[in-house]
Scaffold this active site. Structure first.
Site, PDB file in Angstrom:
ATOM      1  N   ASP A  21      -4.638  18.419  13.440  1.00  5.99           N
ATOM      2  CA  ASP A  21      -5.284  17.102  13.427  1.00  5.99           C
ATOM      3  C   ASP A  21      -6.781  17.289  13.211  1.00  5.99           C
ATOM      4  OD1 ASP A  21      -6.140  14.745  16.077  1.00  5.99           O
ATOM      5  OD2 ASP A  21      -6.286  14.576  13.895  1.00  5.99           O
ATOM      6  N   ASN A  23      -9.038  14.677  12.669  1.00  3.91           N
ATOM      7  CA  ASN A  23      -9.925  13.549  13.008  1.00  3.91           C
ATOM      8  C   ASN A  23      -9.707  13.029  14.428  1.00  3.91           C
ATOM      9  OD1 ASN A  23      -7.439  12.405  12.688  1.00  3.91           O
ATOM     10  ND2 ASN A  23      -8.119  10.719  11.384  1.00  3.91           N
ATOM     11  N   ASP A  25      -7.201  11.828  16.135  1.00  4.76           N
ATOM     12  CA  ASP A  25      -6.324  10.701  16.518  1.00  4.76           C
ATOM     13  C   ASP A  25      -4.997  11.210  17.086  1.00  4.76           C
ATOM     14  OD1 ASP A  25      -4.937   9.789  13.206  1.00  4.76           O
ATOM     15  OD2 ASP A  25      -4.989  11.678  14.341  1.00  4.76           O
ATOM     16  N   ASP A  29      -2.818  15.843   9.952  1.00  3.41           N
ATOM     17  CA  ASP A  29      -3.157  15.133   8.717  1.00  3.41           C
ATOM     18  C   ASP A  29      -3.446  16.125   7.586  1.00  3.41           C
ATOM     19  OD1 ASP A  29      -5.862  14.453  10.800  1.00  3.41           O
ATOM     20  OD2 ASP A  29      -5.921  15.989   9.224  1.00  3.41           O
ATOM     21  N   ASP A  98       8.700  16.749  -0.435  1.00  2.32           N
ATOM     22  CA  ASP A  98      10.001  16.346   0.105  1.00  2.32           C
ATOM     23  C   ASP A  98      10.452  15.079  -0.628  1.00  2.32           C
ATOM     24  OD1 ASP A  98      10.991  17.101   3.441  1.00  2.32           O
ATOM     25  OD2 ASP A  98      12.219  16.133   1.899  1.00  2.32           O
ATOM     26  N   ASP A 199      16.039  15.736   0.339  1.00  2.00           N
ATOM     27  CA  ASP A 199      16.614  15.345   1.623  1.00  2.00           C
ATOM     28  C   ASP A 199      18.043  14.817   1.474  1.00  2.00           C
ATOM     29  OD1 ASP A 199      15.851  14.819   4.472  1.00  2.00           O
ATOM     30  OD2 ASP A 199      16.453  12.810   3.934  1.00  2.00           O
ATOM     31  N   GLU A 256      18.836  19.808   0.338  1.00  2.00           N
ATOM     32  CA  GLU A 256      19.321  19.890   1.714  1.00  2.00           C
ATOM     33  C   GLU A 256      20.693  19.266   1.729  1.00  2.00           C
ATOM     34  OE1 GLU A 256      18.487  17.034   4.516  1.00  2.00           O
ATOM     35  OE2 GLU A 256      18.435  18.363   6.237  1.00  2.00           O
ATOM     36  N   HIS A 329      12.313  21.576  10.811  1.00  2.00           N
ATOM     37  CA  HIS A 329      11.866  20.503  11.711  1.00  2.00           C
ATOM     38  C   HIS A 329      13.022  19.785  12.388  1.00  2.00           C
ATOM     39  CE1 HIS A 329      13.024  18.646   8.022  1.00  2.00           C
ATOM     40  NE2 HIS A 329      12.981  17.467   8.589  1.00  2.00           N
ATOM     41  N   ASP A 330      14.264  20.154  11.988  1.00  2.00           N
ATOM     42  CA  ASP A 330      15.446  19.517  12.600  1.00  2.00           C
ATOM     43  C   ASP A 330      16.160  20.441  13.563  1.00  2.00           C
ATOM     44  OD1 ASP A 330      16.431  18.033   9.439  1.00  2.00           O
ATOM     45  OD2 ASP A 330      15.188  17.218  11.050  1.00  2.00           O
TER      46      ASP A 330
HETATM   47  O1  TEU Z   1      18.184  15.753   7.823  1.00  2.00           O
HETATM   48  C1  TEU Z   1      19.555  15.575   7.488  1.00  2.00           C
HETATM   49  C2  TEU Z   1      20.397  15.801   8.654  1.00  2.00           C
HETATM   50  O2  TEU Z   1      21.592  15.745   8.580  1.00  2.00           O
HETATM   51  C3  TEU Z   1      19.703  16.046   9.916  1.00  2.00           C
HETATM   52  O3  TEU Z   1      19.684  14.786  10.537  1.00  2.00           O
HETATM   53  C4  TEU Z   1      20.415  17.090  10.720  1.00  2.00           C
HETATM   54  O4  TEU Z   1      21.754  17.130  10.413  1.00  2.00           O
HETATM   55  C5  TEU Z   1      20.314  16.714  12.141  1.00  2.00           C
HETATM   56  O5  TEU Z   1      18.986  16.327  12.328  1.00  2.00           O
HETATM   57  C6  TEU Z   1      20.640  17.913  13.003  1.00  2.00           C
HETATM   58  O6  TEU Z   1      20.364  17.559  14.326  1.00  2.00           O
HETATM   59  C7  TEU Z   1      17.279  15.174   6.902  1.00  2.00           C
HETATM   60  C8  TEU Z   1      15.875  15.427   7.423  1.00  2.00           C
HETATM   61  O7  TEU Z   1      15.635  16.832   7.449  1.00  2.00           O
HETATM   62  C9  TEU Z   1      15.799  14.820   8.804  1.00  2.00           C
HETATM   63  O8  TEU Z   1      14.535  15.111   9.412  1.00  2.00           O
HETATM   64  C10 TEU Z   1      15.961  13.311   8.667  1.00  2.00           C
HETATM   65  O9  TEU Z   1      16.004  12.741   9.954  1.00  2.00           O
HETATM   66  C11 TEU Z   1      17.269  12.969   7.934  1.00  2.00           C
HETATM   67  O10 TEU Z   1      17.526  13.775   6.790  1.00  2.00           O
HETATM   68  C12 TEU Z   1      17.170  11.544   7.402  1.00  2.00           C
HETATM   69  O11 TEU Z   1      16.192  11.514   6.389  1.00  2.00           O
HETATM   70 CA    CA Z   2      -5.284  13.054  12.446  1.00  2.00          CA
END
Ligand code: TEU
Ligand code: CA
Length: 560
Positions: A21, A23, A25, A29, A98, A199, A256, A329-330
């Site tokens: 971050d 700035n 907040d 960013d 993405d 995605d 994905e 991130h998932d």
């Molecule tokens: O994720 C696809 C997806 O199936 C994920 O939701 C995953 O299976 C699940 O999070 C596992 O716990 C993509 C993106 O990476 C995710 O961040 C989004 O939430 C989702 O699509 C909808 O865009």
């Molecule tokens: Ca920020």
């Protein structure tokens, strides 16, 4: 095998909201990313995959897009983005964006129009159906709990949303919608980006009749994946996207694909078919889930991991191309999930990195993986922000279906917010991520787990990852060699060979906290010539058939 820059690259994923971050907040960013490009250059990565930075109401942290050609206010301006791209290209790093086109945000003007009337020109940009017997059009379940349908009063119909209610699915059967997507893709590619991560791209073709899922247990809502994953027109759509857009640029594409198997992946990634270059598969990420899905915790069995990775390594070799990941991130942080984030955090993070980076395919590093960031343990549900977590908690605990402590344990172990706590830059307040109040709490271990500490410690995971990346650059066998599993039945050691021209690599990893004896099988011929990397100090050796492995030890030898 045909060379290509995307085969020889290492990719680093940035989740912008949690990266840096600039700035105050409390939200990461684009300017914050620019400030850290030299850090990434030092790590040695070639490509950055930037999670969505487009305009969004952030119902799903940017995976709900309300304007595909504008930057989210919290992240900055299009000028900031253009500056980021220039600064990356100046450092000889590439940027893939993405592409989230299975669904948009319900605040996108297409949907705002579409929901107004049945004869609106944008009506068929989305998937509308009348209710059935006063209920939703079918019994599909949303990935974020509840029905995959939401009712719209104005037109007395339901719209499909495989994810949140604010993420209506786009109707890919509509050629006008497809053309809008292709035009948007070209707009970004003409700005100079180097490709896309796509995605849930294998969800865009649904079985047109949208049938009910068989529901023998009489559940309220049930999956539906068999009717929207790898659907009837998916290869046609991806080939059309390739013909219309991708084939006109020198780009990297990774789809994905929850629910993809090796046979389908061969079709998606076979260059002759002109679709995509690689896919993110999920099978190895489901090995520690029970029959009731990700929240149904089950310990990983190493032999299951061996069987699955071997299937993908041998299945795509010479046909398509593997993507290699253990974090994103998932997913929860792999050092906490398949490693040991207490006594052996550093050793096991290095072991997991060795295991992954010596495989055949393009490796992906998720922000924080390179410094061994761990899962977080929030005791209150109020500290979690992820819609997937909050909706599940509401459905299971608030509605009294499951015990709160059991649900909180599964959230602590598998929740996506484990990967979304702010990047830990140093031991100052909030880990140096922000001068303000972070949008989500920082993991309390930032005082010892942070980038500054890692850079100043020559034995850190960071410097080990730098070595792994360098090895990939200097040994073509790592990129182009084949893969051969050895010791398939061993429940603690994962060992494999790579063969390329007259060279061999032997990769040996101990996935346990036990001392384990490694013995080269008699039917395997390998003579070590040099040790490429190891996560413990071990004697150099020119022959080895037998040695003992310390907890989470990893070794890579080159030989013949
Ligand atoms: O994720 C696809 C997806 O199936 C994920 O939701 C995953 O299976 C699940 O999070 C596992 O716990 C993509 C993106 O990476 C995710 O961040 C989004 O939430 C989702 O699509 C909808 O865009
Ligand atoms: Ca920020």
């Amino acid at each position: 095998m045909k060379q290509a820059w995307w085969k020889e690259s290492v990719v680093y994923q940035i989740y912008p909201r949690s990266f840096n971050d600039s700035n105050g907040d409390g939200i990461g960013d684009i300017q914050g990313i620019i400030e850290k490009l030299d850090y990434l250059k030092n790590l040695g990565v070639d490509v950055i995959w930037l999670s969505p930075v487009y305009k969004s109401p952030n119902d799903d942290n940017g995976y709900d897009i309300s304007d595909y050609q504008a930057i989210m206010d919290e992240f900055g301006t299009i000028k900031d983005w253009e500056n980021l791209l220039d600064e990356m290209h100046n450092r000889d790093m590439k940027l893939i964006m993405d592409l989230v086109v299975n669904h948009s945000s319900d605040e996108h003007h297409w949907f705002q129009e579409s929901k107004k009337s049945k004869d609106n020109p944008y009506r068929d940009y989305y998937i509308w159906r009348p209710g059935k017997d006063g209920k939703e059009p079918n019994n599909w379940e949303s990935a974020f709990s509840g029905s995959a349908w939401a009712y719209n009063e104005a037109t007395d119909e339901y719209y499909l949303h495989l994810f949140s209610k604010k993420q209506p699915d786009l109707n890919w059967e509509n050629p006008k919608l497809r053309q809008e997507i292709y035009d948007m893709m070209k707009w970004w590619l003409d700005k100079g980006i180097d490709g896309f991560r796509m995605d849930v791209i294998n969800f865009i073709s649904k079985v047109p009749s949208l049938p009910d899922v068989p529901n023998p247990e009489g559940k309220k809502y049930v999956g539906g994946g068999e009717y929207y994953m790898n659907g009837p027109r998916i290869h046609e759509f991806l080939n059309e996207m390739n013909q219309e857009v991708l084939s006109h640029y020198d780009v990297m594409t990774v789809g994905e694909m929850p629910g993809v198997d090796v046979e389908e992946a061969k079709k998606y990634t076979d260059p002759e078919r002109e679709e995509l270059q690689m896919v993110f598969q999920f099978e190895h990420m489901d090995l520690d889930s029970g029959p009731n899905g990700k929240w149904d915790l089950k310990p990983l069995k190493l032999t299951d991991l061996k069987e699955n990775i071997t299937k993908w390594q041998t299945g795509l070799y010479g046909v398509g191309w593997n993507s290699l990941y253990l974090n994103n991130h998932d997913q929860p942080r792999i050092v906490s999930r398949f490693g040991n984030d207490e006594e052996y955090r550093v050793e096991s993070a290095k072991m997991l990195g060795t295991f992954l980076h010596m495989l055949q395919g393009t490796p992906y590093i998720y922000q924080g993986e390179e410094i061994g960031m761990t899962n977080v343990q929030f005791d209150s549900i109020d500290d979690y922000k992820d819609i997937e977590i909050l909706n599940m908690y509401k459905e299971k605990v608030v509605e009294g279906i499951e015990d709160r402590d059991k649900v909180m344990e599964s959230i602590n172990v598998k929740g996506r917010d484990n990967a979304r706590t702010p990047f830990q830059w140093n031991d100052s307040k909030h880990g140096g991520f922000t001068d303000g109040e972070p949008w989500i709490k920082v993991n309390s271990n930032y005082t010892t787990v942070n980038a500054e500490q890692a850079i100043n410690d020559k034995n850190s995971i960071f410097h080990y990852y730098r070595q792994l990346i360098q090895l990939r650059k200097s040994h073509p066998i790592i990129v182009y060699g084949d893969y051969q599993l050895i010791l398939p039945d061993h429940d603690k050691i994962y060992a494999y060979l790579r063969n390329y021209e007259d060279e061999k690599l032997l990769v040996v990893t101990n996935f346990s906290d036990q001392y384990v004896k490694f013995e080269l099988p008699r039917d395997v011929s390998f003579e070590a010539k040099e040790k490429l990397i190891s996560n413990y100090d071990i004697p150099e050796t020119d022959t080895l058939t037998l040695f003992s492995l310390q907890p989470y030890e990893a070794r890579v030898y080159k030989g013949e």
